[in-house]
Scaffold this active site. Structure first.
Site, PDB file in Angstrom:
ATOM      1  N   TYR A  78     -12.737  -3.951  12.309  1.00 21.05           N
ATOM      2  CA  TYR A  78     -11.450  -3.258  12.123  1.00 21.05           C
ATOM      3  C   TYR A  78     -10.572  -3.492  13.360  1.00 21.05           C
ATOM      4  O   TYR A  78      -9.395  -3.848  13.239  1.00 21.05           O
ATOM      5  CB  TYR A  78     -11.669  -1.760  11.898  1.00 21.05           C
ATOM      6  CG  TYR A  78     -10.379  -0.973  11.710  1.00 21.05           C
ATOM      7  CD1 TYR A  78      -9.559  -1.202  10.606  1.00 21.05           C
ATOM      8  CD2 TYR A  78      -9.963  -0.021  12.642  1.00 21.05           C
ATOM      9  CE1 TYR A  78      -8.370  -0.490  10.432  1.00 21.05           C
ATOM     10  CE2 TYR A  78      -8.779   0.690  12.471  1.00 21.05           C
ATOM     11  CZ  TYR A  78      -7.990   0.450  11.363  1.00 21.05           C
ATOM     12  OH  TYR A  78      -6.812   1.146  11.195  1.00 21.05           O
ATOM     13  N   ILE A  90       0.332   6.873   4.594  1.00 19.04           N
ATOM     14  CA  ILE A  90       1.524   6.593   5.409  1.00 19.04           C
ATOM     15  C   ILE A  90       2.540   5.776   4.600  1.00 19.04           C
ATOM     16  O   ILE A  90       3.756   6.024   4.677  1.00 19.04           O
ATOM     17  CB  ILE A  90       1.097   5.827   6.682  1.00 19.04           C
ATOM     18  CG1 ILE A  90       0.190   6.715   7.547  1.00 19.04           C
ATOM     19  CG2 ILE A  90       2.303   5.351   7.483  1.00 19.04           C
ATOM     20  CD1 ILE A  90      -0.594   5.963   8.613  1.00 19.04           C
ATOM     21  N   GLY A  91       2.043   4.841   3.804  1.00 20.61           N
ATOM     22  CA  GLY A  91       2.939   3.987   3.008  1.00 20.61           C
ATOM     23  C   GLY A  91       3.752   4.796   2.016  1.00 20.61           C
ATOM     24  O   GLY A  91       4.957   4.559   1.838  1.00 20.61           O
ATOM     25  N   GLY A 134       0.826  -1.220   0.000  1.00 18.20           N
ATOM     26  CA  GLY A 134       0.000   0.000   0.000  1.00 18.20           C
ATOM     27  C   GLY A 134       0.850   1.255   0.000  1.00 18.20           C
ATOM     28  O   GLY A 134       0.578   2.203   0.739  1.00 18.20           O
TER      29      GLY A 134
HETATM   30  N1  LIG Z   1      -4.636   6.957   9.176  1.00 13.28           N
HETATM   31  C1  LIG Z   1      -4.722   6.654  10.470  1.00 13.28           C
HETATM   32  O1  LIG Z   1      -5.157   7.479  11.307  1.00 13.28           O
HETATM   33  C2  LIG Z   1      -4.272   5.305  10.969  1.00 13.28           C
HETATM   34  C3  LIG Z   1      -4.347   5.054  12.343  1.00 13.28           C
HETATM   35  C4  LIG Z   1      -3.953   3.809  12.817  1.00 13.28           C
HETATM   36  C5  LIG Z   1      -3.485   2.847  11.948  1.00 13.28           C
HETATM   37  N2  LIG Z   1      -3.424   3.103  10.610  1.00 13.28           N
HETATM   38  C6  LIG Z   1      -2.942   2.031   9.717  1.00 13.28           C
HETATM   39  O2  LIG Z   1      -1.961   2.539   8.835  1.00 13.28           O
HETATM   40  C7  LIG Z   1      -1.954   1.792   7.618  1.00 13.28           C
HETATM   41  C8  LIG Z   1      -1.912   2.741   6.427  1.00 13.28           C
HETATM   42  O3  LIG Z   1      -3.116   3.479   6.395  1.00 13.28           O
HETATM   43  P1  LIG Z   1      -3.270   4.949   5.782  1.00 13.28           P
HETATM   44  O4  LIG Z   1      -3.817   5.796   6.848  1.00 13.28           O
HETATM   45  O5  LIG Z   1      -2.036   5.349   5.074  1.00 13.28           O
HETATM   46  O6  LIG Z   1      -4.480   4.682   4.751  1.00 13.28           O
HETATM   47  P2  LIG Z   1      -4.618   4.918   3.171  1.00 13.28           P
HETATM   48  O7  LIG Z   1      -6.042   4.557   2.858  1.00 13.28           O
HETATM   49  O8  LIG Z   1      -4.107   6.241   2.780  1.00 13.28           O
HETATM   50  O9  LIG Z   1      -3.624   3.810   2.571  1.00 13.28           O
HETATM   51  C9  LIG Z   1      -3.930   2.431   2.609  1.00 13.28           C
HETATM   52  C10 LIG Z   1      -3.212   1.723   1.495  1.00 13.28           C
HETATM   53  O10 LIG Z   1      -3.577   0.334   1.530  1.00 13.28           O
HETATM   54  C11 LIG Z   1      -3.853  -0.070   0.202  1.00 13.28           C
HETATM   55  N3  LIG Z   1      -4.771  -1.227   0.162  1.00 13.28           N
HETATM   56  C12 LIG Z   1      -6.026  -1.309   0.621  1.00 13.28           C
HETATM   57  N4  LIG Z   1      -6.540  -2.513   0.308  1.00 13.28           N
HETATM   58  C13 LIG Z   1      -5.571  -3.202  -0.348  1.00 13.28           C
HETATM   59  C14 LIG Z   1      -5.505  -4.496  -0.936  1.00 13.28           C
HETATM   60  N5  LIG Z   1      -6.562  -5.321  -0.976  1.00 13.28           N
HETATM   61  N6  LIG Z   1      -4.352  -4.873  -1.514  1.00 13.28           N
HETATM   62  C15 LIG Z   1      -3.284  -4.048  -1.533  1.00 13.28           C
HETATM   63  N7  LIG Z   1      -3.300  -2.810  -1.018  1.00 13.28           N
HETATM   64  C16 LIG Z   1      -4.438  -2.401  -0.434  1.00 13.28           C
HETATM   65  C17 LIG Z   1      -4.482   1.151  -0.459  1.00 13.28           C
HETATM   66  O11 LIG Z   1      -4.460   1.057  -1.874  1.00 13.28           O
HETATM   67  C18 LIG Z   1      -3.589   2.249   0.087  1.00 13.28           C
HETATM   68  O12 LIG Z   1      -2.425   2.360  -0.688  1.00 13.28           O
HETATM   69  C19 LIG Z   1      -3.199   0.895   7.674  1.00 13.28           C
HETATM   70  O13 LIG Z   1      -2.806  -0.422   7.997  1.00 13.28           O
HETATM   71  C20 LIG Z   1      -4.024   1.484   8.801  1.00 13.28           C
HETATM   72  O14 LIG Z   1      -4.845   0.518   9.441  1.00 13.28           O
HETATM   73  C21 LIG Z   1      -3.798   4.319  10.105  1.00 13.28           C
END
Ligand SMILES: NC(=O)c1ccc[n+]([C@@H]2O[C@H](COP(=O)([O-])OP(=O)(O)OC[C@H]3O[C@@H](n4cnc5c(N)ncnc54)[C@H](O)[C@@H]3O)[C@@H](O)[C@H]2O)c1
Length: 301
Positions: free
Chosen positions: A184, A35-36, A30
């Site tokens: 979740y 974040i990625g 991702g």
């Molecule tokens: N944003 C927050 O506040 C927060 C808080 C706690 C934890 N997180 C965790 O951080 C991580 C990144 O989240 P983010 O906030 O950057 O969200 P985001 O939605 O910006 O990014 C998520 C990424 O995961 C990819 N993805 C989703 N389903 C997929 C699949 N089936 N196959 C491959 N890739 C897939 C998306 O394409 C995207 O690139 C997640 O695991 C999330 O649970 C985020």
């Protein structure tokens, strides 16, 4: 939730290090958004070869171009990975095992949050399937390469929302009892339990594992939030992190030399953090491991 988080743990946290990663290979799931993407940008700037494991190749190409321009690092590649389909995960891992001499850091970052009930290609409940099972299978398929590349690290994005969930061992795919927020939480609890089990099973292999809560970060993850949580989000928004800030704990776990001595912990704001009692339940971690192997039809002792 049984934990009380300090304001600093929830919203703050900065960290800086000039450590280089020349000659190292990093896989980030991702990596095209949120974040990625910021993790990829930072680690590219440190000289690592970055493999962006992404579901949407068009979006990934835009991010790849941006990261190459910003970092001056041309060693950024995109590989197709859909974590909601075990066939795609197997194809991705096969290509990596055939093409890469080493993988030093695997960052299980991709995730979805609070989506309506749906199933993966293999019939698993979507949040558990993508956030936990997909990454479990990916790690299994790459583990020998990670061992050969040691010292190497596995970083798993969890969340403070792990406190919303319990592991429904007997009812994991059920639509009848589905609750998007709890599902979740369950998947993020599974991320921490998996990290703990990995650390135990990988003891003395040179492969270490870390679970991360990135903070509350302004990304697209919240697209399925219900009204109540969206109102809460609006209230706390001024205190939330940018994606660059949200990437700091992942980057810390990827590059901090001191962490070679630690494995299995839960980190937030670039330091060890507290997780719930359920997330420290090693008996449940073992049951989850067995269930995950059974669901995926694999043997991993
Ligand atoms: N944003 C927050 O506040 C927060 C808080 C706690 C934890 N997180 C965790 O951080 C991580 C990144 O989240 P983010 O906030 O950057 O969200 P985001 O939605 O910006 O990014 C998520 C990424 O995961 C990819 N993805 C989703 N389903 C997929 C699949 N089936 N196959 C491959 N890739 C897939 C998306 O394409 C995207 O690139 C997640 O695991 C999330 O649970 C985020």
């Amino acid at each position: 939730m049984s934990n009380i988080y300090t304001l600093r743990e929830m919203f703050g946290g900065q960290w800086s290090s000039s450590k280089r990663l020349d000659g190292k290979t990093v896989i980030i799931t991702g990596a095209n958004t949120g974040i990625g993407k910021e993790t990829a940008r930072d680690l590219a700037g440190r000289g690592a070869r970055i493999i962006m494991a992404c579901r949407d190749l068009d979006k990934a190409e835009g991010a790849q171009k941006e990261i190459m321009e910003d970092s001056g690092n041309q060693n950024i590649v995109i590989r197709k990975l859909d974590l909601s389909d075990t066939k795609s995960i197997r194809e991705f891992a096969e290509a990596i095992n055939n093409e890469e001499r080493a993988v030093h850091v695997l960052i299980n970052n991709a995730g979805i949050m609070m989506c309506p009930y749906s199933k993966t290609a293999d019939g698993f409940e979507m949040q558990f399937g993508v956030n936990h099972l997909g990454h479990f299978l990916l790690t299994f398929l790459l583990i020998d390469l990670l061992k050969r590349s040691a010292p190497s690290r596995i970083i798993i994005l969890s969340s403070m929302a792990h406190g919303w969930g319990t592991i429904a061992l007997d009812d994991i795919n059920s639509e009848r009892n589905y609750h998007s927020r709890r599902a979740y939480g369950q998947s993020k609890l599974a991320n921490i339990l998996f990290t703990r089990s990995l650390a135990k099973k990988l003891k003395d292999t040179g492969v270490t594992a870390y679970a991360v809560h990135p903070g509350i970060v302004r990304t697209k993850l919240k697209r399925h939030m219900n009204l109540g949580l969206l109102i809460m989000w609006k209230i706390v928004r001024p205190f939330t992190k940018t994606p660059v800030q949200g990437a700091q704990t992942t980057i810390f776990c990827a590059v901090e030399p001191e962490l070679d001595k630690e494995s299995g912990g839960y980190y937030s704001n670039c330091r060890p953090s507290r997780c719930t009692r359920a997330a420290r339940d090693d008996e449940m971690a073992e049951k989850l491991w067995e269930l995950s192997c059974k669901m995926l039809g694999i043997v991993w002792n």
